[in-house]
Design an enzyme around this catalytic site. Sequence first.
Site, PDB file in Angstrom:
ATOM      1  N   ASN A 148       0.644  -1.040   0.190  1.00 32.35           N
ATOM      2  CA  ASN A 148      -0.446   0.068   0.075  1.00 32.35           C
ATOM      3  C   ASN A 148       1.157   1.155  -0.236  1.00 32.35           C
ATOM      4  O   ASN A 148       1.093   1.443   1.294  1.00 32.35           O
ATOM      5  CB  ASN A 148      -1.018   0.068   1.290  1.00 32.35           C
ATOM      6  CG  ASN A 148      -1.860  -1.069   1.420  1.00 32.35           C
ATOM      7  OD1 ASN A 148      -2.210  -1.180   0.143  1.00 32.35           O
ATOM      8  ND2 ASN A 148      -1.898  -2.189   2.582  1.00 32.35           N
ATOM      9  N   GLU A 149       0.847   1.403  -1.003  1.00 31.68           N
ATOM     10  CA  GLU A 149       1.690   3.178  -1.537  1.00 31.68           C
ATOM     11  C   GLU A 149       1.728   4.227  -1.039  1.00 31.68           C
ATOM     12  O   GLU A 149      -0.056   4.327  -0.483  1.00 31.68           O
ATOM     13  CB  GLU A 149       2.062   2.815  -2.903  1.00 31.68           C
ATOM     14  CG  GLU A 149       3.030   1.783  -3.332  1.00 31.68           C
ATOM     15  CD  GLU A 149       4.817   1.495  -2.829  1.00 31.68           C
ATOM     16  OE1 GLU A 149       4.897   2.451  -1.699  1.00 31.68           O
ATOM     17  OE2 GLU A 149       5.322   0.816  -3.509  1.00 31.68           O
ATOM     18  N   PRO A 150       1.938   5.161  -1.236  1.00 30.27           N
ATOM     19  CA  PRO A 150       1.658   6.785  -0.690  1.00 30.27           C
ATOM     20  C   PRO A 150       0.560   7.121  -1.551  1.00 30.27           C
ATOM     21  O   PRO A 150       0.658   6.562  -2.937  1.00 30.27           O
ATOM     22  CB  PRO A 150       2.989   7.774  -0.657  1.00 30.27           C
ATOM     23  CG  PRO A 150       4.108   6.533  -0.701  1.00 30.27           C
ATOM     24  CD  PRO A 150       3.460   5.383  -1.201  1.00 30.27           C
ATOM     25  N   THR A 167      10.207   2.369  -3.902  1.00 30.23           N
ATOM     26  CA  THR A 167       9.810   0.510  -3.292  1.00 30.23           C
ATOM     27  C   THR A 167      10.817  -0.098  -4.808  1.00 30.23           C
ATOM     28  O   THR A 167      11.145  -1.281  -4.442  1.00 30.23           O
ATOM     29  CB  THR A 167       8.626   0.184  -3.244  1.00 30.23           C
ATOM     30  OG1 THR A 167       7.441   0.987  -2.733  1.00 30.23           O
ATOM     31  CG2 THR A 167       8.555  -1.260  -3.280  1.00 30.23           C
TER      32      THR A 167
END
Length: 248
Positions: A148-150, A167
């Site tokens: 769950n990235e920014p 990432t």
Amino acid sequence: IKTNIYDNSDEASFYVANEIAELIRQRQRQGKHAVLGLATGSTPTKVYEFLVKFHQEEGLSFKNVITFNLDEYYPMEPDSIHSYVRFMNEHLFDHIDIKKENVHIPDGTLEKEDVRDFCDAYEKKIEDAGGIDIQVLGIGRTGHIGFNEPGSSLTSKTRLVRLDRVTRLDAASDFFGLENVPVKAITMGVGTIMAAKRIILMAWGEGKSEVIHQAVEGKIRESVPATFLQNHGNCNFIVDHAAASDLV
Ligand code: F6R
């Protein structure tokens, strides 16, 4: 967030492995399942080493354990050296007595049009298992939990996501070059993770100190998804001194 600081990742991992083993034994006495949410990457490997040791030396059984992994690259073949299926088999599943049918890892081989149904079914399986008892997490330098990235919302569920450049850069050496790192992944959502009854996030080393500071002491915001954990009632951060070095 309750943060426990350990002298080193060995001691910290031993503590985490013991908590997991205790849950498994308690559920065994009750004739029930224990449901674990699992992470890959370098952070949890020692926890898995200890769990294997408990199995081999102390007879800890995993027959009553159901697992759900957080994520898998997409696309990804299970027998690839980069797959999280292979990672989990090598670090844990091949060495314990868990039932194959109780292991769940997002499927990196799906056709694109099947991904949505798979993700919905993954959520349903977690629910049907009674929810996750203990979710183990690492944290990425972007503040990601799972992948769950920014920009990931608090209510996000299992889905196909695009990986952040940071990432992918962090994974580049493992993949022998940035161009080989998949652009996408299937991950449990922030909402999936937040629904776990207990969350243990681990982080080791100075490289994680800034993001640990942000996650524990920063404002809750989508740009650092791990900050959402501040609102979880039963979440512990387990860190070593180096990862804690930016905490006020
Ligand atoms: C892995 C995962 C990721 C990692 C994170 C930290 O399943 O969901 O969030 O936990 O990228 O990776 P390491 O532990 O390699 O520093």
